[in-house]
Design a protein around this motif. Structure first.
Motif, short mmCIF file in Angstrom:
data_model
loop_
_atom_site.label_atom_id
_atom_site.label_comp_id
_atom_site.label_asym_id
_atom_site.label_seq_id
_atom_site.Cartn_x
_atom_site.Cartn_y
_atom_site.Cartn_z
N ILE A 40 0.84 -1.20 0.00
CA ILE A 40 0.00 0.00 0.00
C ILE A 40 0.87 1.25 0.00
O ILE A 40 0.59 2.20 -0.73
N MET A 41 1.92 1.25 0.80
CA MET A 41 2.78 2.41 0.87
C MET A 41 3.49 2.64 -0.47
O MET A 41 3.62 3.76 -0.93
N ILE A 42 3.93 1.56 -1.08
CA ILE A 42 4.61 1.67 -2.37
C ILE A 42 3.64 2.19 -3.42
O ILE A 42 4.01 3.02 -4.25
N PHE A 43 2.38 1.75 -3.38
CA PHE A 43 1.37 2.28 -4.29
C PHE A 43 1.22 3.79 -4.10
O PHE A 43 1.17 4.54 -5.08
N ILE A 62 -5.87 8.47 3.70
CA ILE A 62 -7.00 7.54 3.78
C ILE A 62 -6.51 6.11 3.99
O ILE A 62 -7.01 5.39 4.87
N LEU A 63 -5.55 5.70 3.19
CA LEU A 63 -5.03 4.33 3.32
C LEU A 63 -4.25 4.16 4.62
O LEU A 63 -4.26 3.08 5.22
N GLY A 64 -3.58 5.21 5.08
CA GLY A 64 -2.87 5.15 6.35
C GLY A 64 -3.83 4.97 7.52
O GLY A 64 -3.58 4.17 8.43
N LEU A 65 -4.96 5.70 7.49
CA LEU A 65 -5.96 5.53 8.53
C LEU A 65 -6.56 4.13 8.49
O LEU A 65 -6.74 3.48 9.52
N THR A 66 -6.82 3.65 7.29
CA THR A 66 -7.34 2.28 7.14
C THR A 66 -6.34 1.26 7.66
O THR A 66 -6.70 0.32 8.36
N TYR A 67 -5.07 1.46 7.31
CA TYR A 67 -4.01 0.55 7.78
C TYR A 67 -3.92 0.58 9.30
O TYR A 67 -3.81 -0.47 9.95
N ASP A 68 -3.99 1.79 9.89
CA ASP A 68 -3.96 1.91 11.35
C ASP A 68 -5.14 1.18 11.99
O ASP A 68 -4.97 0.48 12.99
N ALA A 69 -6.32 1.36 11.41
CA ALA A 69 -7.52 0.76 11.99
C ALA A 69 -7.49 -0.77 11.91
O ALA A 69 -7.96 -1.46 12.82
N VAL A 70 -6.93 -1.31 10.84
CA VAL A 70 -6.95 -2.75 10.64
C VAL A 70 -5.77 -3.45 11.33
O VAL A 70 -5.94 -4.50 11.94
N TYR A 71 -4.57 -2.87 11.24
CA TYR A 71 -3.37 -3.60 11.64
C TYR A 71 -2.69 -3.13 12.92
O TYR A 71 -1.90 -3.87 13.49
N THR A 72 -2.89 -1.91 13.35
CA THR A 72 -2.11 -1.41 14.49
C THR A 72 -3.00 -1.10 15.68
O THR A 72 -4.22 -0.99 15.56
N GLU A 73 -2.37 -0.92 16.82
CA GLU A 73 -3.08 -0.60 18.04
C GLU A 73 -3.32 0.89 18.21
O GLU A 73 -4.16 1.32 18.98
N ILE A 74 -2.53 1.70 17.53
CA ILE A 74 -2.59 3.15 17.70
C ILE A 74 -3.02 3.79 16.39
O ILE A 74 -2.39 3.57 15.35
#
Length: 172
Positions: A40-43, A62-74
């Motif tokens: 995603i980051m490379i895209f 948008i993708l960073g927020l989605t990534y945070d919501a799905v994969y990270t705790e913060i």
């Protein structure tokens, strides 16, 4: 239509990144190595290089927020870091030649920066319990090699798609 195509591509990379992480866990490539796909980051990096800085930063947020919501705790780490790196990439590409080799090297460099910053954030927040030398051996180098292969495979097709969509002047 342009944003539908970009959103569809982003969704494909998001799903593929998750599937890749599940299927090719560390036991496939060696029990002591950790591979982290950053598709995603490379895209977003390629979207910024070949498309538009504003579109790259918007998709990065948008993708960073989605990534945070799905994969990270913060929430917020990737949401702020990816658009910031996209902004830095846009500034670097104004200085450097915008050919495919330079674009691949810049994407790899900023993937490395992302990895180190995320590791440092995890150290600060006490989520990581390995030293920097161990991190470099177990996670950083294998992750960069994996993402380098992805960059080489996806760079030209993404470049063609993004340039065909003609994102210059969008969001102005």
């Amino acid at each position: 239509m342009k944003h539908f195509i970009l959103s569809f591509i982003a969704l494909l990379f998001f799903v593929f990144e998750s599937i890749f992480a599940q299927l090719f866990a560390s036991d496939v490539f060696g029990a002591d190595k950790i591979l982290v796909p950053r598709f995603i980051m490379i895209f977003v990096f390629f979207l910024t290089m070949f498309g538009s800085r504003k579109i790259g930063m918007l998709y990065g947020a948008i993708l960073g927020l989605t990534y945070d919501a799905v994969y990270t705790e913060i929430l917020g780490v990737y949401m702020l870091l990816i658009p910031f790196l996209a902004y830095l990439i846009s500034k670097c590409m104004k200085i450097l030649q915008n050919n495919i080799l330079i674009s691949c090297l810049v994407a790899l460099l900023f993937t490395a920066v992302l990895e180190v910053v995320i590791f440092q954030m995890n150290i600060i927040l006490s989520f990581a319990d390995m030293g920097f030398a161990e991190y470099m051996d177990r996670r950083f180098v294998p992750t960069l090699l994996l993402n380098l292969v992805f960059i080489i495979i996806s760079c030209y097709p993404l470049k063609r798609i993004i340039e065909k969509l003609d994102l210059q002047g969008e969001l102005e």
